[in-house]
Design a protein around this motif. Structure first.
Motif: not given
Length: 322
Positions: A19-26, A29-32, A38-43
């Motif tokens: 989850m943290v990896g996806f959150h850091e990546g998002l 690229i500019g997502l808050p 941003t956290w939903t996309l991480s899930i």
């Protein structure tokens, strides 16, 4: 730390790392970083990673399920053989013969549950991570790979006014209670409906008549209604983030099953007949070894036999008399 916590500890770290990896990546690229989407996309990214890793297990599951369906006639004969015999020796003999059949076909009745069983530790780990967000925030601690700052960001993030750490039963701090109720109910309905539709399409389209008539399938039909009911009732206690995870994984399963049923159906099932009809309409040869293949093989064998019967045997030359 109790025994269950000890077992779940590595899963909590793995879930939180993904989850943290996806959150850091998002965020890169500019997502808050503190935005709920941003956290939903991480899930959702967590679901994609886990389900992609489970594809080999899914392939084994499909093979095992087909093995179970192919041995249904043998199981039916076995049940007929021991019908009315209730003594312990007969039951043991029947169980041993059943296990021999399962071993011969490389399958077992629990093969269909394998992907779900493998997913359950990750599901419980995510539940523990998300349900512990508020307590970790109040204590100023992190959870797993999530830092204290990311815990605060997650706790303050929401979608449609509903915090991701909120649940229908317990609500959530700082969120719109109506939004929590509405979003939780919608997600619970989507979660249970997708699970029901997935199992229903397997039974309706991808099973032969022999498999549908087996005692094993009567148990499966009961599970068709029991499992969605269990998850629906349990969903009132799930944080919205967990509901997003489980709904997404159910949608993945539904799409995966649709592809398998359409492209690689079980022989003798309605889906297999539909595939042959589509291939026939396109002028393609039969694919699944159905009746057309059997007729063609029989005709070829008959023609070969006729040729052999009509073959002229070589004449032996008469020996000259001395």
């Amino acid at each position: 730390m109790d025994f269950f916590e000890t077992i779940m500890f590595p899963f909590k770290w793995l879930v939180s790392i993904i989850m943290v990896g996806f959150h850091e990546g998002l965020s890169f690229i500019g997502l808050p970083a503190a935005n709920g989407w941003t956290w939903t996309l991480s899930i959702i990214g967590l679901v994609l990673v886990i389900r992609a890793a489970l594809i080999p297990v899914f392939v084994k599951q499909i093979k095992a399920q087909r093995g179970m369906q192919l041995l249904q006639p043998d199981l039916k004969k076995l049940q007929t053989k021991y019908k009315g015999k209730t003594d312990q020796l007969s039951r043991q003999a029947m169980a041993q013969e059943q296990m021999a059949l399962y071993k011969k076909h490389g399958t077992n009745p629990f093969s269909a549950c394998l992907p779900m069983l493998i997913q359950m530790p990750f599901f419980f780990a995510l539940f523990q991570v998300l349900s512990g967000i508020s307590n970790a925030k109040n204590a100023g601690n992190g959870i797993g790979a999530m830092s204290a700052q990311q815990v605060v960001q997650f706790d303050e993030s929401s979608i449609f006014g509903a915090p991701l750490s909120a649940s229908l039963l317990h609500g959530g701090a700082g969120g719109n209670e109506v939004a929590v109720w509405v979003l939780s109910i919608i997600m619970i309905l989507a979660m249970t409906a997708s699970q029901f539709i997935t199992q229903k399409q397997i039974m309706a389209k991808n099973m032969s008549e022999e498999a549908l008539a087996s005692p094993f399938m009567r148990q499966q039909k009961m599970m068709l209604y029991i499992l969605p009911l269990v998850f629906g009732i349990g969903g009132i206690n799930f944080p919205i983030g967990v509901l997003i995870y489980w709904t997404t994984t159910n949608l993945w399963t539904m799409g995966q099953q649709f592809f398998v049923i359409r492209r690689m159906p079980t022989p003798g099932s309605p889906a297999a007949k539909a595939l042959e009809e589509r291939r026939a309409a396109k002028g393609l040869p039969p694919l699944l070894g159905g009746k057309k293949n059997d007729d063609a093989e029989a005709a070829a064998a008959a023609a070969a036999a006729e040729v052999r019967a009509q073959r002229v045997q070589p004449q032996r030359k008469n020996r000259k008399k001395k």
